[in-house]
Design an enzyme around this catalytic site. Structure first.
Site, mmCIF file in Angstrom:
data_model
loop_
_atom_site.group_PDB
_atom_site.id
_atom_site.type_symbol
_atom_site.label_atom_id
_atom_site.label_comp_id
_atom_site.label_asym_id
_atom_site.label_seq_id
_atom_site.Cartn_x
_atom_site.Cartn_y
_atom_site.Cartn_z
ATOM 1 N N ILE A 103 -18.015 -22.594 -35.849
ATOM 2 C CA ILE A 103 -19.168 -22.041 -34.702
ATOM 3 C C ILE A 103 -19.629 -23.192 -33.989
ATOM 4 O O ILE A 103 -19.771 -22.459 -32.766
ATOM 5 C CB ILE A 103 -20.388 -21.915 -35.601
ATOM 6 C CG1 ILE A 103 -21.531 -20.347 -35.414
ATOM 7 C CG2 ILE A 103 -21.173 -22.785 -36.282
ATOM 8 C CD1 ILE A 103 -20.434 -19.753 -33.348
ATOM 9 N N GLU A 161 -24.812 -16.161 -40.432
ATOM 10 C CA GLU A 161 -25.343 -17.235 -41.907
ATOM 11 C C GLU A 161 -24.461 -17.730 -42.495
ATOM 12 O O GLU A 161 -23.109 -17.600 -42.147
ATOM 13 C CB GLU A 161 -26.032 -15.588 -43.033
ATOM 14 C CG GLU A 161 -24.732 -14.830 -42.627
ATOM 15 C CD GLU A 161 -23.216 -14.723 -43.194
ATOM 16 O OE1 GLU A 161 -23.258 -15.757 -44.189
ATOM 17 O OE2 GLU A 161 -22.412 -14.798 -42.499
ATOM 18 N N GLY A 303 -17.637 -15.302 -41.208
ATOM 19 C CA GLY A 303 -19.602 -15.179 -41.307
ATOM 20 C C GLY A 303 -19.968 -16.420 -39.918
ATOM 21 O O GLY A 303 -19.074 -16.980 -39.078
ATOM 22 N N GLU A 304 -20.479 -17.493 -40.254
ATOM 23 C CA GLU A 304 -22.000 -17.956 -39.500
ATOM 24 C C GLU A 304 -21.613 -17.944 -38.338
ATOM 25 O O GLU A 304 -22.036 -19.017 -36.679
ATOM 26 C CB GLU A 304 -20.572 -19.808 -39.816
ATOM 27 C CG GLU A 304 -19.159 -19.505 -39.092
ATOM 28 C CD GLU A 304 -18.799 -21.087 -39.466
ATOM 29 O OE1 GLU A 304 -17.497 -21.455 -38.391
ATOM 30 O OE2 GLU A 304 -19.039 -20.917 -40.867
ATOM 31 N N GLY A 305 -21.915 -17.017 -38.156
ATOM 32 C CA GLY A 305 -22.450 -16.363 -36.250
ATOM 33 C C GLY A 305 -21.206 -16.013 -35.484
ATOM 34 O O GLY A 305 -21.253 -16.060 -34.429
#
Length: 339
Positions: A103, A161, A303-305
């Site tokens: 990210i 998240e 995940g992690e945006g």
């Protein structure tokens, strides 16, 4: 009778603003004058109108886009639902801070702001197989914390998240909201083997049975089966609506927060865009149920945006075309003939 802490959330949902049709119309009017055939940029044209409608201005802006990642830990991980240990939660926060995660690279490439929120990472939520993840006050307080994530200002919010075990949590939320067998919603998460997958399914089944009779209210679903990151993301989505900030949702777990709001009011996600469809679980079906058409389909499940950030990069390209392309008159290009 003492009012439930959830009453404030319901009141905020009742005050959500609507889209600005005039701003969207102004975008459409300019689009008709740009040096291209009508509709030639496809969905990119719709995206600019969507930005304008929710920012309430034409042209819209993407001067301060922000990706927020909410990190939390889950008591249910002691049941072996993840291929990675809980220690990864803190290690990944350190990695974010050092700029070493995927990210970080995506946000740097597209010029996006990036914030990480530690939601009591060293204090896991309750094991959903034995009791609620959060009490009402704790759930509302976490939603309020998520609402503060955009206090410094932004013109587009991406939500993501990080939390070992949270694909199990998301699957439990989907099963409670939409029905069907738990196995329908459970995916491989961080890469569990067949035995780990079976444990995930069993955990969701046990949690639904334990909380049976209390899951008709979406906010009860959130506090009983959810996690702090999901509550915070729900708060961030709601705050963005109240402040007319368009939202780009990341993947399978982030969408669980959106699903709770949608269950409360089907119009609650009108200011939201699905950044991508994840390879995790039944994410594609969830998006269909929420009326969200994903912008990207890249087989991602990080995940992690990450998917939200990539989608905001595409939004920036769409806006640049709308804002900086010449009109037919400016370029001296002939418009469409009457034939």
């Amino acid at each position: 009778m003492t009012e439930s802490p959830f009453a404030d959330i319901r009141r905020l949902i009742a005050t959500m603003p609507e889209a600005d049709a005039e701003a969207a119309g102004a975008v459409a009017a300019r689009d008709a004058e740009l040096t291209k055939p009508a509709g030639a940029l496809g969905r990119l044209e719709e995206l600019v109108a969507w930005l304008a409608a929710w920012q309430g201005k034409a042209p819209p802006s993407l001067d301060r886009p922000l990706v927020c990642v909410f990190a939390a830990s889950h008591g249910v991980t002691r049941r072996g639902v993840s291929a990675f240990p809980d220690a990864v939660n803190r290690q990944m926060l350190d990695n974010f801070a050092a700029g070493g995660a995927a990210i970080n690279q995506i946000c740097a490439t597209y010029g996006l702001g990036f914030k990480v929120f530690d939601l009591a990472l060293d204090v896991p939520t309750g094991d959903i197989c034995e009791g609620p993840a959060l009490d009402e006050r704790g759930c509302v307080a976490t939603m309020a914390f998520g609402m503060e994530s955009i206090a410094a200002g932004t013109d587009c919010l991406g939500i993501g998240e990080m939390g070992i075990g949270n694909t199990t949590i998301a699957a439990a939320i989907y099963a409670a909201l939409f029905g069907a067998e738990p196995a329908h919603w459970v995916g491989r998460g961080t890469g569990v083997d067949a035995a780990g997958y079976a444990r995930k399914v069993a955990v969701v089944e046990t949690a639904l049975a334990h909380h049976a009779g209390h899951l008709s209210d979406p906010l009860e679903v959130l506090r009983r089966l959810g996690g702090r990151e999901i509550a915070a993301m729900a708060g961030a989505i709601l705050a963005a609506r109240l402040q007319r900030v368009p939202v780009v949702i990341d993947g399978y777990v982030s969408t669980a927060a959106a699903a709770v709001l949608h269950a409360l009011d089907p119009s609650a996600l009108d200011h939201c865009l699905a950044g991508h469809v994840s390879a995790e679980g039944a994410h594609e079906e969830v998006l269909e149920r929420l009326g969200l058409k994903p912008l990207l389909a890249l087989g991602m499940r990080l995940g992690e945006g990450s998917g939200a950030a990539l989608a905001i990069g595409l939004l920036k390209g769409a806006l640049a075309c709308h804002r900086d392309m010449a009109t037919f008159a400016q370029a001296g290009v002939s418009g469409r003939s009457g034939a």
